[in-house]
Scaffold this motif. Sequence first.
Motif, PDB file in Angstrom:
ATOM      1  N   THR A 274       1.030  -1.265   0.152  1.00  0.00           N
ATOM      2  CA  THR A 274       0.034   0.167  -0.003  1.00  0.00           C
ATOM      3  C   THR A 274       0.756   1.161  -0.187  1.00  0.00           C
ATOM      4  O   THR A 274       2.152   1.212   0.565  1.00  0.00           O
ATOM      5  CB  THR A 274      -0.848   0.027   1.182  1.00  0.00           C
ATOM      6  OG1 THR A 274      -0.114   0.100   2.371  1.00  0.00           O
ATOM      7  CG2 THR A 274      -1.890  -1.240   1.301  1.00  0.00           C
TER       8      THR A 274
ATOM      9  N   GLN B  81      -0.596   8.419   0.464  1.00  0.00           N
ATOM     10  CA  GLN B  81      -1.505   8.804  -0.653  1.00  0.00           C
ATOM     11  C   GLN B  81      -2.914   8.873  -0.541  1.00  0.00           C
ATOM     12  O   GLN B  81      -3.327   7.870   0.256  1.00  0.00           O
ATOM     13  CB  GLN B  81      -1.234   7.744  -1.651  1.00  0.00           C
ATOM     14  CG  GLN B  81       0.248   7.634  -2.191  1.00  0.00           C
ATOM     15  CD  GLN B  81       0.680   8.948  -3.131  1.00  0.00           C
ATOM     16  OE1 GLN B  81      -0.133   9.632  -3.595  1.00  0.00           O
ATOM     17  NE2 GLN B  81       1.924   9.462  -2.892  1.00  0.00           N
ATOM     18  N   ASP B  82      -3.465   9.857  -0.874  1.00  0.00           N
ATOM     19  CA  ASP B  82      -5.025  10.070  -0.621  1.00  0.00           C
ATOM     20  C   ASP B  82      -5.415   9.796  -2.103  1.00  0.00           C
ATOM     21  O   ASP B  82      -5.603  10.461  -2.753  1.00  0.00           O
ATOM     22  CB  ASP B  82      -5.326  11.215   0.041  1.00  0.00           C
ATOM     23  CG  ASP B  82      -6.738  11.751   0.225  1.00  0.00           C
ATOM     24  OD1 ASP B  82      -7.415  10.422   0.243  1.00  0.00           O
ATOM     25  OD2 ASP B  82      -7.057  12.689   0.359  1.00  0.00           O
ATOM     26  N   TRP B  83      -6.194   8.712  -2.155  1.00  0.00           N
ATOM     27  CA  TRP B  83      -6.952   8.273  -3.379  1.00  0.00           C
ATOM     28  C   TRP B  83      -8.377   8.554  -3.660  1.00  0.00           C
ATOM     29  O   TRP B  83      -8.867   8.166  -4.264  1.00  0.00           O
ATOM     30  CB  TRP B  83      -6.564   6.833  -3.811  1.00  0.00           C
ATOM     31  CG  TRP B  83      -5.221   6.551  -3.810  1.00  0.00           C
ATOM     32  CD1 TRP B  83      -4.416   5.987  -3.028  1.00  0.00           C
ATOM     33  CD2 TRP B  83      -4.385   6.750  -5.028  1.00  0.00           C
ATOM     34  NE1 TRP B  83      -3.080   5.836  -3.771  1.00  0.00           N
ATOM     35  CE2 TRP B  83      -2.955   6.611  -4.853  1.00  0.00           C
ATOM     36  CE3 TRP B  83      -4.784   7.281  -6.545  1.00  0.00           C
ATOM     37  CZ2 TRP B  83      -1.939   6.515  -5.498  1.00  0.00           C
ATOM     38  CZ3 TRP B  83      -3.691   7.862  -7.351  1.00  0.00           C
ATOM     39  CH2 TRP B  83      -2.486   7.303  -6.762  1.00  0.00           C
ATOM     40  N   THR B  84      -8.698   9.466  -2.732  1.00  0.00           N
ATOM     41  CA  THR B  84     -10.278   9.792  -2.506  1.00  0.00           C
ATOM     42  C   THR B  84     -10.476  10.882  -3.704  1.00  0.00           C
ATOM     43  O   THR B  84      -9.646  11.769  -4.082  1.00  0.00           O
ATOM     44  CB  THR B  84     -10.685  10.303  -1.177  1.00  0.00           C
ATOM     45  OG1 THR B  84      -9.966  11.473  -1.085  1.00  0.00           O
ATOM     46  CG2 THR B  84     -10.738   9.020  -0.260  1.00  0.00           C
TER      47      THR B  84
ATOM     48  N   HIS C 108       1.577   4.737   1.658  1.00  0.00           N
ATOM     49  CA  HIS C 108       1.241   5.306   2.658  1.00  0.00           C
ATOM     50  C   HIS C 108       1.485   6.735   2.372  1.00  0.00           C
ATOM     51  O   HIS C 108       2.518   7.079   1.750  1.00  0.00           O
ATOM     52  CB  HIS C 108       2.073   4.895   3.878  1.00  0.00           C
ATOM     53  CG  HIS C 108       2.227   3.474   4.288  1.00  0.00           C
ATOM     54  ND1 HIS C 108       1.107   3.046   4.917  1.00  0.00           N
ATOM     55  CD2 HIS C 108       3.075   2.351   4.052  1.00  0.00           C
ATOM     56  CE1 HIS C 108       1.112   1.836   5.216  1.00  0.00           C
ATOM     57  NE2 HIS C 108       2.335   1.258   4.707  1.00  0.00           N
TER      58      HIS C 108
END
Length: 167
Positions: free
Chosen positions: A42, A46-49, A44
């Motif tokens: 994963t 990172q904002d994938w929204t 860490h």
Amino acid sequence: TSPKPDRVSAADETRPQTHTDSIPNVKPAIHSRQRTMPAHSTMHGQDWTPVVFAKPKTAAARPANIAATAQQPEKRTSIVVTSKGISARKLDEETENLKHQTVPAELRLAIMRARTANNMTQKALAASLNLQPAVINEYESGKAIPNNALIARLERALRVKLPRVPR
């Protein structure tokens, strides 16, 4: 029969032989803890929204907005003026088709006559003015948007007075 060290640690016994064991005065690096890779990959930090810039207007929100805007006075916007001096609002309200200004016939013929009197081709005239030959061709065919600065340069290169285009 090499001399053996006095104390042998458990890490040394389990350690595999390396190429540095045969070199004197070189101590191999023994790590007290082995580093391992994470079990799952994963990212860490990172904002994938998804990012939404504007929410769609719903039917329930419209009546409240209409009531709020009815109470506010009308906002005045700044007047944007084009290069021809026509405001953007007048341009939008204009019903007839607006066209670009083209080179008048008398200017087209004057440029052709002066160029041929000087025994120059369109390509040679363009080269003397550091222009593309297509620019001279557009002026002589009447397709160009007239530019008085370029007409002044043509006058100097051809050594004649050319008719100017009104602004």
